[in-house]
Design a protein around this motif. Structure first.
Motif, short mmCIF file in Angstrom:
data_model
loop_
_atom_site.label_atom_id
_atom_site.label_comp_id
_atom_site.label_asym_id
_atom_site.label_seq_id
_atom_site.Cartn_x
_atom_site.Cartn_y
_atom_site.Cartn_z
N PHE A 1 0.84 -1.14 0.05
CA PHE A 1 -0.07 0.06 -0.20
C PHE A 1 0.88 1.27 -0.03
O PHE A 1 0.09 2.34 0.08
N GLY A 2 2.23 1.12 0.01
CA GLY A 2 3.11 2.27 -0.20
C GLY A 2 3.77 2.25 -1.37
O GLY A 2 3.69 3.15 -2.30
N VAL A 3 4.75 1.30 -1.59
CA VAL A 3 5.60 1.23 -2.82
C VAL A 3 4.66 1.16 -4.05
O VAL A 3 4.89 1.90 -5.10
N TYR A 4 3.86 0.16 -3.97
CA TYR A 4 3.27 0.11 -5.35
C TYR A 4 2.60 1.14 -5.79
O TYR A 4 2.13 1.53 -6.87
N PRO A 5 1.60 1.88 -4.97
CA PRO A 5 0.76 3.00 -5.32
C PRO A 5 1.79 4.03 -5.91
O PRO A 5 1.38 4.99 -6.73
N LEU A 6 2.81 4.26 -5.22
CA LEU A 6 3.74 5.31 -5.44
C LEU A 6 4.17 4.99 -7.18
O LEU A 6 4.40 5.80 -7.73
N LEU A 7 4.56 3.77 -7.27
CA LEU A 7 4.90 3.33 -8.61
C LEU A 7 3.58 3.63 -9.62
O LEU A 7 4.26 4.27 -10.89
N LEU A 8 2.46 3.12 -9.38
CA LEU A 8 1.57 3.47 -10.32
C LEU A 8 1.42 4.97 -10.70
O LEU A 8 0.95 5.36 -11.76
#
Length: 422
Positions: free
Chosen positions: A232-239
């Protein structure tokens, strides 16, 4: 007769989880043996049905997806960038695991001692990893479910079919038909996921309760925190930053796959749902059919990045072994390069033993981790599957082949989707 409307797939799984917790708690509290056995058999049967398809599904999915790359312009570039994003996000995940472990000292106050551990029945080493890629025959990888060797056979078959060109067309058509047939049967199993989740979570509560978590409280919290930060932190930032898309739309569409991964603890078993999710998010089918199966066998941010980092620190503290900068760099190297050792199946014992043996830590430490492993494996697998869907979206967006209108309108699976797929 009119069909009775059913709730969305994610709501069915959530209901199964809630009922499973209640039934597992009742079976443990009042020592209802028949209820405990029923929960165990229900969960085991569901997992066994998923595992039944693992070998042929991996082989056909990888081989067919490689042959479909001939229809994708810049296929070699897409494959290379997919691999780079897999490696890059794994490096971020292992860094998060190391940081959390160094800040919290998960093994220092656990109360566990080296005497509580035992050597695992199976272990991994770099020699086994490197030499074990090539099978001795074409049957054993399927009977022993060695997914890494199955991937090797599938890759060789797919590349050979590409090189043959038109002469391989009948074989490719047969493979596509066999894959469609297998996925159709697997969708029938996936429709049982709410019942399977009831049995799996109920069994976990009945067998472990809350007593076991006491000794592993910090370690358990660290694994869930680390996976949560990645999920819920790294993946949303990448998206948002790398793909320029709305992360909430991603989770809306991917939530059924994450739930199924959480309860089944199998990336490969979740593969058909993950592929459906990426297609719904606008990833071209020709590219997604390669990236998702490839990720299901190699992209393991939960099992092969966050978890091994924390496990190594935990075991080192229990056994009184000091780790230095060189050891932490080795953990990162093993996690990024050796993630294929987990191969999309439940559990991460091979990856853990590979990490511990590389650092020279006692393998008896694996025995300490096995006690709590089923509780941790759920969130690890959900993190794995999320990464397996995020990277194709990011790569497709950066290569300008993502259907952004489809992404903006993406939704989760509902009962109608399940009936259509099955």
């Amino acid at each position: 007769m009119p069909r009775v409307p059913l709730p969305p797939f994610w709501a069915q799984i959530l209901l199964g989880l809630v009922l499973g917790v209640l039934l597992g708690w009742a079976a443990r509290t009042w020592e209802v043996d028949w209820l405990g056995r029923a929960l165990e058999e229900t969960g085991d049967t569901f997992v066994q049905l998923l595992r039944l398809a693992v070998g042929p599904l991996v082989f056909l999915a990888i081989a067919v997806s490689i042959t479909k790359l001939r229809n994708v312009s810049g296929a070699a570039r897409l494959a290379g960038r997919t691999l780079l994003w897999f490696l890059g996000t794994s490096l971020i995940a292992v860094a998060i695991g190391l940081a959390i472990g160094l800040l919290t000292d998960p093994g220092a106050g656990s109360g566990l001692t080296p005497a509580d551990g035992s050597a695992p029945e199976t272990e991994g080493s770099w020699l086994d990893f490197l030499t074990g890629i090539v099978p001795t025959d074409v049957v054993t990888p399927f009977t022993e479910l060695n997914v890494l060797q199955i991937v090797f056979l599938a890759a060789v078959t797919g590349v050979a079919a590409l090189r043959l060109g038109e002469r391989a067309a009948p074989l490719i058509a047969f493979g596509e038909g066999a894959l469609a047939l297998l996925q159709k049967a697997l969708w029938w199993v996936i429709r049982l996921a709410p019942l399977g989740s009831l049995g799996l979570i109920g069994r976990a509560i009945n067998e472990y309760g809350w007593d076991l978590i006491g000794d592993y409280a910090t370690f358990t919290a660290d694994v869930y925190l680390g996976c949560g930060l990645v999920l819920f932190g790294v993946y949303p930032l990448l998206l948002r930053l790398a793909a320029g898309v709305d992360p909430l739309r991603f989770f809306r569409a991917a939530w059924p796959a994450l739930q199924l991964a959480f309860v089944s603890r199998s990336s490969v078993g979740t593969l058909p749902v993950t592929q459906k999710v990426t297609e719904r998010l606008g990833v071209p089918r020709e590219y997604g059919s390669f990236a998702v199966p490839f990720g299901a066998t190699t992209k393991m941010d939960g099992c092969a990045a966050v978890y091994p980092a924390l496990a190594a620190i935990f075991v080192a503290e229990v056994f009184g072994v000091g780790l230095d900068l060189r050891d932490y760099l080795l953990i990162a190297f093993v996690s990024v390069i050796g993630s294929a050792a987990t191969a999309g199946l439940t559990g991460a014992t091979v990856m853990t033993t590979l990490t511990l043996s590389t650092l020279g830590l006692p393998l008896e430490g694996v025995g300490l981790l096995l006690a709590i492993d089923p509780v941790l494996d759920m969130v690890r697998t959900a993190t794995n599957v999320a990464g397996q869907a995020v990277v194709p979206v990011v790569v497709a967006a950066r290569e300008r082949i993502l259907d952004r209108e489809a992404y903006a309108n993406a939704r989760g699976l509902d009962a109608g989707d399940l009936r259509e797929a099955a």
